[in-house]
Scaffold this motif. Structure first.
Motif, PDB file in Angstrom:
ATOM      1  N   LEU A 129       0.823  -1.209   0.000  1.00 15.88           N
ATOM      2  CA  LEU A 129       0.000   0.000   0.000  1.00 15.88           C
ATOM      3  C   LEU A 129       0.860   1.264   0.000  1.00 15.88           C
ATOM      4  N   ALA A 130       1.935   1.250   0.807  1.00 14.35           N
ATOM      5  CA  ALA A 130       2.790   2.431   0.897  1.00 14.35           C
ATOM      6  C   ALA A 130       3.489   2.703  -0.435  1.00 14.35           C
ATOM      7  N   ALA A 131       4.029   1.659  -1.047  1.00 13.73           N
ATOM      8  CA  ALA A 131       4.749   1.839  -2.316  1.00 13.73           C
ATOM      9  C   ALA A 131       3.801   2.274  -3.426  1.00 13.73           C
ATOM     10  N   ALA A 132       2.623   1.649  -3.495  1.00 17.25           N
ATOM     11  CA  ALA A 132       1.667   1.984  -4.545  1.00 17.25           C
ATOM     12  C   ALA A 132       1.173   3.422  -4.407  1.00 17.25           C
ATOM     13  N   ALA A 133       0.859   3.826  -3.178  1.00 19.13           N
ATOM     14  CA  ALA A 133       0.372   5.187  -2.954  1.00 19.13           C
ATOM     15  C   ALA A 133       1.463   6.213  -3.247  1.00 19.13           C
ATOM     16  N   ALA A 134       2.678   5.937  -2.775  1.00 19.10           N
ATOM     17  CA  ALA A 134       3.781   6.880  -2.985  1.00 19.10           C
ATOM     18  C   ALA A 134       4.113   7.036  -4.460  1.00 19.10           C
ATOM     19  N   LEU A 135       4.157   5.933  -5.183  1.00 22.37           N
ATOM     20  CA  LEU A 135       4.486   5.999  -6.608  1.00 22.37           C
ATOM     21  C   LEU A 135       3.379   6.679  -7.398  1.00 22.37           C
ATOM     22  N   THR A 136       2.139   6.400  -7.044  1.00 21.60           N
ATOM     23  CA  THR A 136       1.011   7.045  -7.728  1.00 21.60           C
ATOM     24  C   THR A 136       1.056   8.559  -7.546  1.00 21.60           C
ATOM     25  N   LEU A 137       1.270   8.999  -6.304  1.00 21.55           N
ATOM     26  CA  LEU A 137       1.352  10.434  -6.027  1.00 21.55           C
ATOM     27  C   LEU A 137       2.574  11.052  -6.709  1.00 21.55           C
ATOM     28  N   GLY A 138       3.683  10.310  -6.730  1.00 22.80           N
ATOM     29  CA  GLY A 138       4.896  10.803  -7.373  1.00 22.80           C
ATOM     30  C   GLY A 138       4.713  11.011  -8.861  1.00 22.80           C
ATOM     31  N   LEU A 139       4.077  10.045  -9.521  1.00 25.26           N
ATOM     32  CA  LEU A 139       3.847  10.164 -10.961  1.00 25.26           C
ATOM     33  C   LEU A 139       2.920  11.332 -11.277  1.00 25.26           C
ATOM     34  N   LYS A 140       1.907  11.527 -10.437  1.00 22.52           N
ATOM     35  CA  LYS A 140       0.994  12.659 -10.642  1.00 22.52           C
ATOM     36  C   LYS A 140       1.742  13.979 -10.455  1.00 22.52           C
ATOM     37  N   ALA A 141       2.606  14.014  -9.429  1.00 23.58           N
ATOM     38  CA  ALA A 141       3.354  15.240  -9.158  1.00 23.58           C
ATOM     39  C   ALA A 141       4.328  15.570 -10.286  1.00 23.58           C
ATOM     40  N   LEU A 142       4.854  14.547 -10.943  1.00 24.79           N
ATOM     41  CA  LEU A 142       5.783  14.743 -12.053  1.00 24.79           C
ATOM     42  C   LEU A 142       5.070  15.089 -13.357  1.00 24.79           C
ATOM     43  N   VAL A 144       3.075  13.057 -15.168  1.00 21.40           N
ATOM     44  CA  VAL A 144       2.963  11.954 -16.126  1.00 21.40           C
ATOM     45  C   VAL A 144       1.521  11.880 -16.616  1.00 21.40           C
ATOM     46  N   SER A 145       1.346  12.020 -17.903  1.00 18.01           N
ATOM     47  CA  SER A 145      -0.009  12.146 -18.459  1.00 18.01           C
ATOM     48  C   SER A 145      -0.868  10.905 -18.232  1.00 18.01           C
ATOM     49  N   LYS A 146      -0.245   9.749 -18.211  1.00 19.04           N
ATOM     50  CA  LYS A 146      -1.010   8.512 -18.054  1.00 19.04           C
ATOM     51  C   LYS A 146      -1.217   8.099 -16.597  1.00 19.04           C
ATOM     52  N   ALA A 147      -0.668   8.860 -15.671  1.00 18.67           N
ATOM     53  CA  ALA A 147      -0.780   8.512 -14.254  1.00 18.67           C
ATOM     54  C   ALA A 147      -2.234   8.564 -13.804  1.00 18.67           C
ATOM     55  N   LEU A 148      -2.658   7.554 -13.075  1.00 13.39           N
ATOM     56  CA  LEU A 148      -4.028   7.480 -12.562  1.00 13.39           C
ATOM     57  C   LEU A 148      -4.130   8.204 -11.230  1.00 13.39           C
ATOM     58  N   PRO A 149      -5.312   8.637 -10.852  1.00 12.84           N
ATOM     59  CA  PRO A 149      -5.479   9.281  -9.541  1.00 12.84           C
ATOM     60  C   PRO A 149      -5.286   8.265  -8.418  1.00 12.84           C
ATOM     61  N   VAL A 150      -5.018   8.734  -7.225  1.00 14.76           N
ATOM     62  CA  VAL A 150      -4.729   7.829  -6.111  1.00 14.76           C
ATOM     63  C   VAL A 150      -5.929   6.950  -5.776  1.00 14.76           C
ATOM     64  N   GLU A 151      -7.132   7.421  -6.077  1.00 16.94           N
ATOM     65  CA  GLU A 151      -8.306   6.583  -5.798  1.00 16.94           C
ATOM     66  C   GLU A 151      -8.384   5.357  -6.697  1.00 16.94           C
ATOM     67  N   SER A 152      -7.514   5.291  -7.704  1.00 14.82           N
ATOM     68  CA  SER A 152      -7.474   4.101  -8.555  1.00 14.82           C
ATOM     69  C   SER A 152      -7.055   2.866  -7.754  1.00 14.82           C
ATOM     70  N   LEU A 153      -6.400   3.075  -6.611  1.00 16.26           N
ATOM     71  CA  LEU A 153      -6.000   1.952  -5.765  1.00 16.26           C
ATOM     72  C   LEU A 153      -7.212   1.291  -5.108  1.00 16.26           C
ATOM     73  N   LEU A 154      -8.346   1.985  -5.120  1.00 10.47           N
ATOM     74  CA  LEU A 154      -9.581   1.393  -4.609  1.00 10.47           C
ATOM     75  C   LEU A 154     -10.349   0.662  -5.707  1.00 10.47           C
ATOM     76  N   ALA A 155      -9.885   0.801  -6.941  1.00  9.36           N
ATOM     77  CA  ALA A 155     -10.550   0.174  -8.080  1.00  9.36           C
ATOM     78  C   ALA A 155      -9.839  -1.107  -8.465  1.00  9.36           C
ATOM     79  N   GLY A 156     -10.533  -1.916  -9.242  1.00  6.47           N
ATOM     80  CA  GLY A 156      -9.939  -3.175  -9.679  1.00  6.47           C
ATOM     81  C   GLY A 156      -9.724  -4.124  -8.513  1.00  6.47           C
ATOM     82  N   SER A 157      -8.812  -5.058  -8.687  1.00  2.75           N
ATOM     83  CA  SER A 157      -8.600  -6.098  -7.673  1.00  2.75           C
ATOM     84  C   SER A 157      -7.391  -5.816  -6.793  1.00  2.75           C
ATOM     85  N   TYR A 158      -6.893  -4.570  -6.787  1.00  2.61           N
ATOM     86  CA  TYR A 158      -5.654  -4.289  -6.062  1.00  2.61           C
ATOM     87  C   TYR A 158      -5.741  -4.641  -4.575  1.00  2.61           C
ATOM     88  N   LEU A 159      -6.746  -4.148  -3.879  1.00  3.83           N
ATOM     89  CA  LEU A 159      -6.846  -4.418  -2.449  1.00  3.83           C
ATOM     90  C   LEU A 159      -7.150  -5.889  -2.173  1.00  3.83           C
TER      91      LEU A 159
END
Length: 307
Positions: free
Chosen positions: A200-213, A215-230
């Motif tokens: 969870l920590a790595a996924a959240a940190a990388l997601t926020l990092g990509l958004k901050a940089l 990256v056009s294809k970066a998904l929002p952090v709420e994407s971690l609540l979607a799909g089968s990730y959890l």
């Protein structure tokens, strides 16, 4: 008559999955029951074929594999595809390695990968609910999955993600139930909370990092609540057989899987990513243990190499 090897730890996983199954039935009616019936019947039979000349008993871990496998697919997945996939899980991802405790890959996720690659078109068509057949009568027959909508630039209501009121695999369900299962499994020392936290920590940190940089294809952090990730993080990444054995390795292992999910979702053609991320983590589980042990030895060595 088929005999079962008693494994209390595996039974606790089944207890944790029970509310998720009930919610899936509320969402999709009889379909989760049919999927479970097919998965358990063919999965148990396949394991028995490999075990009949050894202990003669089917491990309760096989029941966990069947339960996780059946929940990992969309509700309209053809039953014959589920049957083929669970036989692959038990035979090729477990039986050929020598049975329980010797498999390298998580059997349920390996079966999911086999089906995902072999029957991609049929699987994609399965993302729909059954309207009035489900007790909840949630009509998502023509809607895209949340991850698909996000990748297309759209958004999904956060409450829908939390409550599971969207198209997806049968086990993705209500996030609160999955998180509750994670707490129960961690509290009973059935699953490693370190793997969950690392992922969870790595996924959240990388997601926020990509958004901050930017990256056009970066998904929002709420994407971690979607799909089968959890669902994957709680139930599959924490599989004690295919995960590293050292507790310190669990943080690294979880982080590898969490980061792999975000990278795959962001830069590849696969919108989900969890299946390949877990297999990727399984591949390096033993190497992570070796690296952690090596680091500890170097850290414990006296300064200057004195003996």
């Amino acid at each position: 008559m088929i005999k079962f090897l008693k494994q209390p730890m595996m039974r606790r996983v089944l207890y944790a999955l029970a509310p998720i199954y009930l919610y899936a039935i509320w969402m999709y009616g009889y379909r989760p029951l049919l999927a479970a019936l097919v998965s358990f019947a063919f999965g148990i039979a396949a394991e028995w074929v490999f075990e009949r000349k050894k202990s003669g008993k089917v491990s309760e871990a096989a029941l966990v594999t069947c339960a996780l496998y059946s929940l990992a697919f969309p509700p309209a997945t053809p039953l014959w595809i589920l049957a083929v996939g669970i036989v692959f899980s038990m035979a090729m991802a477990k039986g050929v390695y020598g049975g329980f405790g010797r498999n390298i890959f998580n059997p349920a996720i390996a079966g999911r990968a086999f089906v995902y690659i072999s029957f991609a078109i049929a699987l994609a068509a399965g993302y729909r609910s059954f309207g009035n057949f489900g007790i909840g009568a949630i009509d998502a027959a023509s809607s895209a999955t949340p991850l698909g909508a996000m990748r297309a630039g759209g958004s999904v209501p956060l409450l829908d993600l939390i409550l599971g009121q969207r198209s997806g695999a049968m086990g993705e369900g209500m996030i609160l139930l999955i998180l509750g299962a994670g707490v129960y499994l961690a509290a009973t020392k059935t699953a490693s909370w370190r793997i969950m936290v690392g992922s969870l920590a790595a996924a959240a940190a990388l997601t926020l990092g990509l958004k901050a940089l930017g990256v056009s294809k970066a998904l929002p952090v709420e994407s971690l609540l979607a799909g089968s990730y959890l669902f994957m993080t709680v139930f599959m990444a924490t599989d004690p057989v295919s995960a590293p054995k050292r507790q310190a390795s669990h943080y690294v292992y979880g982080a590898v899987i969490g980061a792999a999910v975000v990278v795959i979702r962001t830069f590849s053609a696969f919108p989900e990513g969890t299946t390949f991320a877990v297999l990727f983590g399984n591949t390096f589980a033993n190497l992570i243990d070796i690296a952690v042990d090596s680091f500890k030895k170097k850290a414990a060595a006296p300064a200057g190499g004195a003996k």
